[in-house]
Design a protein around this motif. Sequence first.
Motif, PDB file in Angstrom:
ATOM      1  N   ALA A   1      -8.645  -1.551   2.273  1.00 29.30           N
ATOM      2  CA  ALA A   1      -7.908  -0.322   1.940  1.00 29.30           C
ATOM      3  C   ALA A   1      -8.595   0.432   0.806  1.00 29.30           C
ATOM      4  CB  ALA A   1      -6.464  -0.663   1.561  1.00 29.30           C
ATOM      5  N   PHE A   2      -9.028  -0.299  -0.223  1.00 33.49           N
ATOM      6  CA  PHE A   2      -9.744   0.358  -1.330  1.00 33.49           C
ATOM      7  C   PHE A   2     -11.053   0.960  -0.838  1.00 33.49           C
ATOM      8  CE2 PHE A   2      -7.220  -2.294  -4.399  1.00 33.49           C
ATOM      9  CZ  PHE A   2      -6.693  -1.224  -5.095  1.00 33.49           C
ATOM     10  N   ALA A   3     -11.805   0.148  -0.087  1.00 27.96           N
ATOM     11  CA  ALA A   3     -13.104   0.637   0.400  1.00 27.96           C
ATOM     12  C   ALA A   3     -12.912   1.826   1.334  1.00 27.96           C
ATOM     13  CB  ALA A   3     -13.837  -0.497   1.123  1.00 27.96           C
ATOM     14  N   ASN A   4     -11.885   1.755   2.180  1.00 31.23           N
ATOM     15  CA  ASN A   4     -11.629   2.870   3.104  1.00 31.23           C
ATOM     16  C   ASN A   4     -11.300   4.149   2.347  1.00 31.23           C
ATOM     17  OD1 ASN A   4     -12.027   1.471   5.402  1.00 31.23           O
ATOM     18  ND2 ASN A   4      -9.887   1.265   5.981  1.00 31.23           N
ATOM     19  N   THR A   5     -10.479   4.011   1.318  1.00 25.37           N
ATOM     20  CA  THR A   5     -10.094   5.197   0.549  1.00 25.37           C
ATOM     21  C   THR A   5     -11.318   5.816  -0.103  1.00 25.37           C
ATOM     22  OG1 THR A   5      -7.943   4.220   0.145  1.00 25.37           O
ATOM     23  CG2 THR A   5      -8.601   6.000  -1.329  1.00 25.37           C
ATOM     24  N   PHE A   6     -12.088   4.974  -0.752  1.00 30.53           N
ATOM     25  CA  PHE A   6     -13.307   5.461  -1.401  1.00 30.53           C
ATOM     26  C   PHE A   6     -14.244   6.111  -0.381  1.00 30.53           C
ATOM     27  CE2 PHE A   6     -17.757   4.318  -2.601  1.00 30.53           C
ATOM     28  CZ  PHE A   6     -17.883   5.201  -3.663  1.00 30.53           C
ATOM     29  N   GLN A   7     -14.410   5.438   0.743  1.00 26.83           N
ATOM     30  CA  GLN A   7     -15.379   5.936   1.735  1.00 26.83           C
ATOM     31  C   GLN A   7     -14.862   7.192   2.440  1.00 26.83           C
ATOM     32  OE1 GLN A   7     -18.302   3.148   3.147  1.00 26.83           O
ATOM     33  NE2 GLN A   7     -16.620   1.801   3.629  1.00 26.83           N
ATOM     34  N   THR A   8     -13.547   7.261   2.646  1.00 30.93           N
ATOM     35  CA  THR A   8     -12.998   8.459   3.291  1.00 30.93           C
ATOM     36  C   THR A   8     -13.188   9.673   2.390  1.00 30.93           C
ATOM     37  OG1 THR A   8     -11.380   7.069   4.396  1.00 30.93           O
ATOM     38  CG2 THR A   8     -10.945   9.411   4.414  1.00 30.93           C
ATOM     39  N   ILE A   9     -12.944   9.483   1.101  1.00 29.72           N
ATOM     40  CA  ILE A   9     -13.160  10.594   0.163  1.00 29.72           C
ATOM     41  C   ILE A   9     -14.632  10.988   0.179  1.00 29.72           C
ATOM     42  CG2 ILE A   9     -13.120  11.231  -2.294  1.00 29.72           C
ATOM     43  CD1 ILE A   9     -10.614   9.389  -2.518  1.00 29.72           C
ATOM     44  N   VAL A  10     -15.508   9.987   0.165  1.00 34.14           N
ATOM     45  CA  VAL A  10     -16.956  10.273   0.169  1.00 34.14           C
ATOM     46  C   VAL A  10     -17.342  11.061   1.425  1.00 34.14           C
ATOM     47  CG1 VAL A  10     -19.244   9.210   0.415  1.00 34.14           C
ATOM     48  CG2 VAL A  10     -17.663   8.353  -1.303  1.00 34.14           C
ATOM     49  N   PHE A  11     -16.899  10.606   2.596  1.00 31.55           N
ATOM     50  CA  PHE A  11     -17.393  11.287   3.804  1.00 31.55           C
ATOM     51  C   PHE A  11     -16.768  12.669   3.983  1.00 31.55           C
ATOM     52  CE2 PHE A  11     -14.364  11.180   7.270  1.00 31.55           C
ATOM     53  CZ  PHE A  11     -13.725   9.951   7.317  1.00 31.55           C
ATOM     54  N   MET A  12     -15.544  12.846   3.465  1.00 30.61           N
ATOM     55  CA  MET A  12     -14.959  14.188   3.573  1.00 30.61           C
ATOM     56  C   MET A  12     -15.677  15.167   2.633  1.00 30.61           C
ATOM     57  SD  MET A  12     -10.923  13.338   4.104  1.00 30.61           S
ATOM     58  CE  MET A  12     -10.386  14.970   4.550  1.00 30.61           C
ATOM     59  N   ILE A  13     -15.926  14.731   1.403  1.00 28.32           N
ATOM     60  CA  ILE A  13     -16.611  15.625   0.453  1.00 28.32           C
ATOM     61  C   ILE A  13     -18.042  15.890   0.917  1.00 28.32           C
ATOM     62  CG2 ILE A  13     -17.526  15.793  -1.901  1.00 28.32           C
ATOM     63  CD1 ILE A  13     -14.998  14.298  -2.831  1.00 28.32           C
TER      64      ILE A  13
ATOM     65  N   TRP B   1      -0.634  -0.357   9.357  1.00 33.24           N
ATOM     66  CA  TRP B   1       0.765   0.065   9.242  1.00 33.24           C
ATOM     67  C   TRP B   1       1.565  -0.971   8.454  1.00 33.24           C
ATOM     68  CZ3 TRP B   1       1.118   1.354  15.177  1.00 33.24           C
ATOM     69  CH2 TRP B   1       0.537   2.608  15.398  1.00 33.24           C
ATOM     70  N   LEU B   2       1.264  -2.255   8.731  1.00 34.95           N
ATOM     71  CA  LEU B   2       2.032  -3.307   8.076  1.00 34.95           C
ATOM     72  C   LEU B   2       1.718  -3.450   6.594  1.00 34.95           C
ATOM     73  CD1 LEU B   2       2.473  -6.230  10.565  1.00 34.95           C
ATOM     74  CD2 LEU B   2       3.948  -4.338  10.051  1.00 34.95           C
ATOM     75  N   THR B   3       0.609  -2.834   6.154  1.00 33.65           N
ATOM     76  CA  THR B   3       0.306  -2.915   4.717  1.00 33.65           C
ATOM     77  C   THR B   3       1.191  -1.960   3.913  1.00 33.65           C
ATOM     78  OG1 THR B   3      -1.401  -1.206   4.811  1.00 33.65           O
ATOM     79  CG2 THR B   3      -2.135  -3.487   5.116  1.00 33.65           C
ATOM     80  N   ALA B   4       1.903  -1.055   4.598  1.00 33.21           N
ATOM     81  CA  ALA B   4       2.680  -0.024   3.892  1.00 33.21           C
ATOM     82  C   ALA B   4       3.769  -0.640   3.020  1.00 33.21           C
ATOM     83  CB  ALA B   4       3.300   0.930   4.896  1.00 33.21           C
TER      84      ALA B   4
ATOM     85  N   ILE C   1       0.841  -1.210   0.000  1.00 32.04           N
ATOM     86  CA  ILE C   1       0.000   0.000   0.000  1.00 32.04           C
ATOM     87  C   ILE C   1       0.874   1.257   0.000  1.00 32.04           C
ATOM     88  CG2 ILE C   1      -1.755   1.258   1.316  1.00 32.04           C
ATOM     89  CD1 ILE C   1      -2.817  -1.350   0.024  1.00 32.04           C
ATOM     90  N   GLY C   2       0.571   2.148  -0.921  1.00 32.07           N
ATOM     91  CA  GLY C   2       1.342   3.385  -1.063  1.00 32.07           C
ATOM     92  C   GLY C   2       0.848   4.500  -0.152  1.00 32.07           C
ATOM     93  N   PRO C   3       1.490   5.700  -0.247  1.00 32.83           N
ATOM     94  CA  PRO C   3       1.212   6.784   0.703  1.00 32.83           C
ATOM     95  C   PRO C   3      -0.255   7.234   0.745  1.00 32.83           C
ATOM     96  CG  PRO C   3       3.126   7.308  -0.638  1.00 32.83           C
ATOM     97  CD  PRO C   3       2.552   6.058  -1.187  1.00 32.83           C
ATOM     98  N   PHE C   4      -0.872   7.413  -0.426  1.00 32.80           N
ATOM     99  CA  PHE C   4      -2.237   7.955  -0.414  1.00 32.80           C
ATOM    100  C   PHE C   4      -3.237   6.951   0.156  1.00 32.80           C
ATOM    101  CE2 PHE C   4      -6.361   8.913  -2.459  1.00 32.80           C
ATOM    102  CZ  PHE C   4      -6.558  10.163  -1.886  1.00 32.80           C
ATOM    103  N   LEU C   5      -3.131   5.703  -0.294  1.00 29.59           N
ATOM    104  CA  LEU C   5      -4.050   4.682   0.240  1.00 29.59           C
ATOM    105  C   LEU C   5      -3.820   4.490   1.738  1.00 29.59           C
ATOM    106  CD1 LEU C   5      -4.259   1.743  -2.347  1.00 29.59           C
ATOM    107  CD2 LEU C   5      -5.981   3.421  -1.799  1.00 29.59           C
TER     108      LEU C   5
ATOM    109  N   ALA D   1       8.661   2.663   4.423  1.00 32.12           N
ATOM    110  CA  ALA D   1       8.525   3.649   5.502  1.00 32.12           C
ATOM    111  C   ALA D   1       8.106   5.001   4.940  1.00 32.12           C
ATOM    112  CB  ALA D   1       9.844   3.769   6.253  1.00 32.12           C
ATOM    113  N   LYS D   2       8.513   5.278   3.716  1.00 34.19           N
ATOM    114  CA  LYS D   2       8.157   6.567   3.093  1.00 34.19           C
ATOM    115  C   LYS D   2       6.640   6.725   2.944  1.00 34.19           C
ATOM    116  CE  LYS D   2      12.383   7.453   0.499  1.00 34.19           C
ATOM    117  NZ  LYS D   2      13.131   6.236   0.880  1.00 34.19           N
ATOM    118  N   SER D   3       5.938   5.602   2.883  1.00 34.04           N
ATOM    119  CA  SER D   3       4.476   5.675   2.764  1.00 34.04           C
ATOM    120  C   SER D   3       3.862   6.401   3.960  1.00 34.04           C
ATOM    121  CB  SER D   3       3.881   4.267   2.675  1.00 34.04           C
ATOM    122  OG  SER D   3       4.369   3.587   1.554  1.00 34.04           O
ATOM    123  N   PHE D   4       4.584   6.416   5.075  1.00 34.65           N
ATOM    124  CA  PHE D   4       4.049   7.047   6.291  1.00 34.65           C
ATOM    125  C   PHE D   4       4.110   8.581   6.228  1.00 34.65           C
ATOM    126  CE2 PHE D   4       4.719   2.822   7.876  1.00 34.65           C
ATOM    127  CZ  PHE D   4       3.811   2.658   8.900  1.00 34.65           C
ATOM    128  N   ARG D   5       4.972   9.104   5.353  1.00 32.35           N
ATOM    129  CA  ARG D   5       5.227  10.548   5.395  1.00 32.35           C
ATOM    130  C   ARG D   5       3.959  11.374   5.197  1.00 32.35           C
ATOM    131  NH1 ARG D   5      11.020  11.239   2.194  1.00 32.35           N
ATOM    132  NH2 ARG D   5      12.269  10.285   3.833  1.00 32.35           N
TER     133      ARG D   5
END
Lengths: 569, 71
Positions: free
Chosen positions: A197-209, A334-337, A39-43, A340-344
């Motif tokens: 992770a995919f569902a969380n990303t989609f849902q986080t964008i939805v709830f923020m917007i 955290w372990l899906t990262a 999993i990369g930084p944005f996800l 370590a740069k993904s944490f930045r």
Amino acid sequence: MTTLIVIVGYLCLLLALGFFSNKLFRGTSKDYFVASHSIGPFLLLMSVFGTTMTAFALVGSTGKSFERGIGTYGLMASISGLVHAAIFFLIGIRLWAFGKKHGFITQIQFFRARFESDSIGYLLFPILVLLIIPYLLIGIIGAGKTIEPVTAGAFPALFTNPTAPQWLGGVPPWLTGLVVSLVVLSYVFMGGSRGAAFANTFQTIVFMIMGLVAFVFIINALGGVNNTGKVPARINDKGLVVQDYQFDKQKAQLTTNVPPKPVGRVVDFEDPSLSDQQPHFWREPVKVEFKKKNPKTGELIPFERELGIPFITFVTYLFIPLSVGMFPHLFQHWLTARSAKSFRLTVIAHPLCIMIVWVPCVLVGAWASGVLPPGIPPPAVLSAMLTLLVGDPVLIGLLTAGVLAAIMSSLDSQFLCLGTIFTNDIVIHRAGEKNYSDKQIIFIARCFIVVIVALTYGLAMLAKNANVFDLAIWCFSGFSALFPVIFAALYWKRTSKQGAVASIIAALLTWLYYFHQSGYGGEYMVGPGIVPAAICFVVAALVLIVVSLFTDPPSEETLTKFFPEKSEL
Amino acid sequence: MGKATVWALFVILFFLHQDFWWWEDSNLIFGFMPIGLAYHAAFSIACACLGFLAIRYAWPHDLEKFADDHD
């Protein structure tokens, strides 16, 4: 009915996302549990943020601000921005590094290796399950409380026993909880941590917007941004709490109450400086007596509420966000990262994301004190404001889908995490990895997730009237009390197995004591307003230090493994 | 700037969080934002800035290499 159709449409979209993530699933247990460390930084940011922001963030913060005012933000949000980011930096990256190097998938595997002890795993497992269940409950309870008001009137002949009379015909909490549980179960079942992770990303964008859209609509309905400051309830010169405005649904605009409508009175009103103050806009504690209608008899029942926040409570609340360091579901994220740069991005953007979500919610809760009856259940404040102020059913449906998104983006990680720790730390640990194929391991995890979903749903129906914010605080308090163990495990070589076990037991006992004192989930403060988490934390930390100092340190081999020399790093 | 400065900023931010000086102030800024809330929103932005500084000046490069070397 239109609102309900939009919500159902959103849930179907999530199911489709579950099928999509199932296509990307590589079929291995490592992929199911930690997405093959890919999993990369944005996800990572979206999944970590989406996981930490649950019903507690949207429904709970709005309700708490309705009860206590704008101090709610400093109490949980701004301090979390500081403490969470520090934990991601100091603990998250370090655990990720050890996890990647030594192949840990769960927290318990780390503790077993660090403390050279099998028994610590069997001790921790039931405690983690015990503490995470309230967290799961608030999601299901929060979803139920949100949907019923916004669907009121949709099925008047079918749902005849509403939580409040004005919500007759609304989808009842038991049905919402069931549907939400099944939807989350299906995409976690199919896609594992990658799906989450995919569902969380989609849902986080939805709830923020959707949260920002809701905020704009609510501001417009309250007469524009410059008028919103006049809306919250006010204390008049006689010590009465009055509402200066009401929202006229026919005209779809805010109208002035002439004279202002009294909704409560300050208890023992003597301080003239309180006159003309809006208690939800400051933090000085003020005790107020309100009245609420008994839904069955129609009788008005008085109840007291302390507005504002005692300073000592505010200060000691800093212990609550420490819980993030011990959340097993966050450990798994955290372990899906990938690196370590993904944490930045998470370290920088997490406080900003908290601000984007919490500031509007806290403001809406404070404004609600001026237009909603004070007896409304706090978890229902957000949806009641949407129903009252945003007329368009499609928009209400979308906004409600945003609230559900926030709730489900936490539930999925928690369900998955429990399945993961049960499979890896109990079943495989006892029988040995070689006795199971990868497919069997995934099957066991899925079965346990089904059991946990069913158990959680049953408990949520029993605790359906619990306050979402307070219940979440109890869950966080327990994990905060365990924080000394993870911190010491990473940074204090001298921490011994006995010290860790004693600290875990001390944390559990103090937490259970105060949880019992609270009536199992209510708001509870010690002495002048100290949060129990502070005491549980201090006791657990002291026990850890004292017992570690009086027992044997870990072996050299373990110390070399977890405290490598600089040159080896 | 080094790790010590980042830690010092963390401690300063922690103390700045306890804003007892706005406790009884309900004045609005920008006409709608209570000052106590505006202060804490600004505090959140300061936390993000601290995160940026921590990554820039206190990043655990060694730990990162340690994990990646053992794939």
